[in-house]
Design a protein around this motif. Structure first.
Motif, PDB file in Angstrom:
ATOM      1  N   ARG A 198       0.831  -1.204   0.000  1.00 16.54           N
ATOM      2  CA  ARG A 198       0.000   0.000   0.000  1.00 16.54           C
ATOM      3  C   ARG A 198       0.868   1.258   0.000  1.00 16.54           C
ATOM      4  O   ARG A 198       0.615   2.205  -0.747  1.00 16.54           O
ATOM      5  N   ARG A 199       1.866   1.267   0.854  1.00 12.86           N
ATOM      6  CA  ARG A 199       2.735   2.451   0.952  1.00 12.86           C
ATOM      7  C   ARG A 199       3.447   2.745  -0.361  1.00 12.86           C
ATOM      8  O   ARG A 199       3.735   3.897  -0.676  1.00 12.86           O
ATOM      9  N   ASN A 200       3.729   1.682  -1.103  1.00 15.39           N
ATOM     10  CA  ASN A 200       4.484   1.850  -2.355  1.00 15.39           C
ATOM     11  C   ASN A 200       3.598   1.866  -3.597  1.00 15.39           C
ATOM     12  O   ASN A 200       4.112   1.882  -4.717  1.00 15.39           O
ATOM     13  N   GLY A 201       2.284   1.865  -3.384  1.00 19.04           N
ATOM     14  CA  GLY A 201       1.371   1.913  -4.512  1.00 19.04           C
ATOM     15  C   GLY A 201       1.415   0.685  -5.391  1.00 19.04           C
ATOM     16  O   GLY A 201       1.135   0.760  -6.601  1.00 19.04           O
ATOM     17  N   LEU A 202       1.740  -0.465  -4.785  1.00 16.44           N
ATOM     18  CA  LEU A 202       1.824  -1.719  -5.530  1.00 16.44           C
ATOM     19  C   LEU A 202       0.513  -2.491  -5.418  1.00 16.44           C
ATOM     20  O   LEU A 202      -0.225  -2.329  -4.436  1.00 16.44           O
ATOM     21  N   PRO A 203       0.207  -3.359  -6.371  1.00 12.42           N
ATOM     22  CA  PRO A 203      -1.006  -4.181  -6.275  1.00 12.42           C
ATOM     23  C   PRO A 203      -0.959  -5.068  -5.028  1.00 12.42           C
ATOM     24  O   PRO A 203       0.098  -5.625  -4.702  1.00 12.42           O
ATOM     25  N   LEU A 204      -2.074  -5.182  -4.353  1.00 10.47           N
ATOM     26  CA  LEU A 204      -2.118  -6.001  -3.139  1.00 10.47           C
ATOM     27  C   LEU A 204      -2.182  -7.476  -3.503  1.00 10.47           C
ATOM     28  O   LEU A 204      -2.945  -7.880  -4.366  1.00 10.47           O
ATOM     29  N   GLY A 205      -1.346  -8.270  -2.813  1.00 12.43           N
ATOM     30  CA  GLY A 205      -1.401  -9.710  -2.996  1.00 12.43           C
ATOM     31  C   GLY A 205      -2.248 -10.353  -1.934  1.00 12.43           C
ATOM     32  O   GLY A 205      -2.573  -9.765  -0.938  1.00 12.43           O
TER      33      GLY A 205
END
Length: 205
Positions: A198-205
């Motif tokens: 979330r902090r890095n704006g990545l897709p959640l796994g």
């Protein structure tokens, strides 16, 4: 009689229980454990015991049936050792989550990186078990994150009574608190990797 308390409770609570037990003529041992469900099933739990030498000697045969008991000091010290354990666990889980996020983003195969690190200085039970959970995105709770936050918060509160500041644990506690606030508190604590995503704006796994 002997009273053995194996819950994870504040140090001060164990100390007050020990005092009440002594008034009632009871021996008292606080004996929280580490090792999770696997350790409980296998009878290999790490058991941190606080109490008088006499109380520990009485409790040791019973505790030995569940794992490896170690007398770490007077009443309350079992809880103190458990908080130290939880600080190490929480901090290591976050570091492993950062490493998995780092190598995934960099283009390496995280499963192969984990395999390469096993046996080196970075090896640990957490790398063996929790890194695999993170890679496979298997967050069925073994140790729910909401309990991790309880322990890190208790450790920080007790550290404050000792006049100590624990900067790494404060950061780790903040990350787990953020995770719980986002609705992931019932997931396994290895799901802290989702907070990093979330902090890095990545897709959640």
């Amino acid at each position: 009689s002997l009273l053995v308390v194996m819950s994870s409770i504040p140090v001060e609570t164990a100390q007050s229980q020990a005092a009440a037990a002594a008034e009632a003529g009871l021996l008292y041992v606080d004996a929280p454990v580490s090792g999770g469900e696997r350790g409980a099933v296998a009878g290999t739990l790490a058991i941190m015991a606080g109490g008088s030498p006499e109380a520990f000697a009485r409790a040791e045969p019973v505790l030995s049936a569940m794992g490896r008991p170690t007398h770490v000091g007077p009443a309350g010290c079992g809880q103190l050792a458990k908080l130290a354990n939880q600080a190490i666990v929480a901090s290591t889980i976050v570091t492993v989550a950062e490493a998995i996020t780092f190598v995934e983003r960099g283009g390496a195969d995280p499963a192969k990186v984990r395999e390469a690190l096993l046996g080196g200085f970075a090896d640990s039970t957490i790398l063996k078990q929790h890194a695999l959970r993170m890679i496979e995105r298997d967050f069925a709770p073994g140790g729910p994150a909401k309990y991790q936050v309880k322990d890190t918060g208790t450790a920080l509160s007790h550290a404050a009574t000792l006049g100590l500041t624990l900067p790494v644990l404060s950061l780790v506690d903040g990350l787990f608190s953020e995770m719980v606030a986002e609705g992931d508190g019932d997931l396994d604590h290895s799901a802290v990797i989702r907070a990093l995503q979330r902090r890095n704006g990545l897709p959640l796994g």
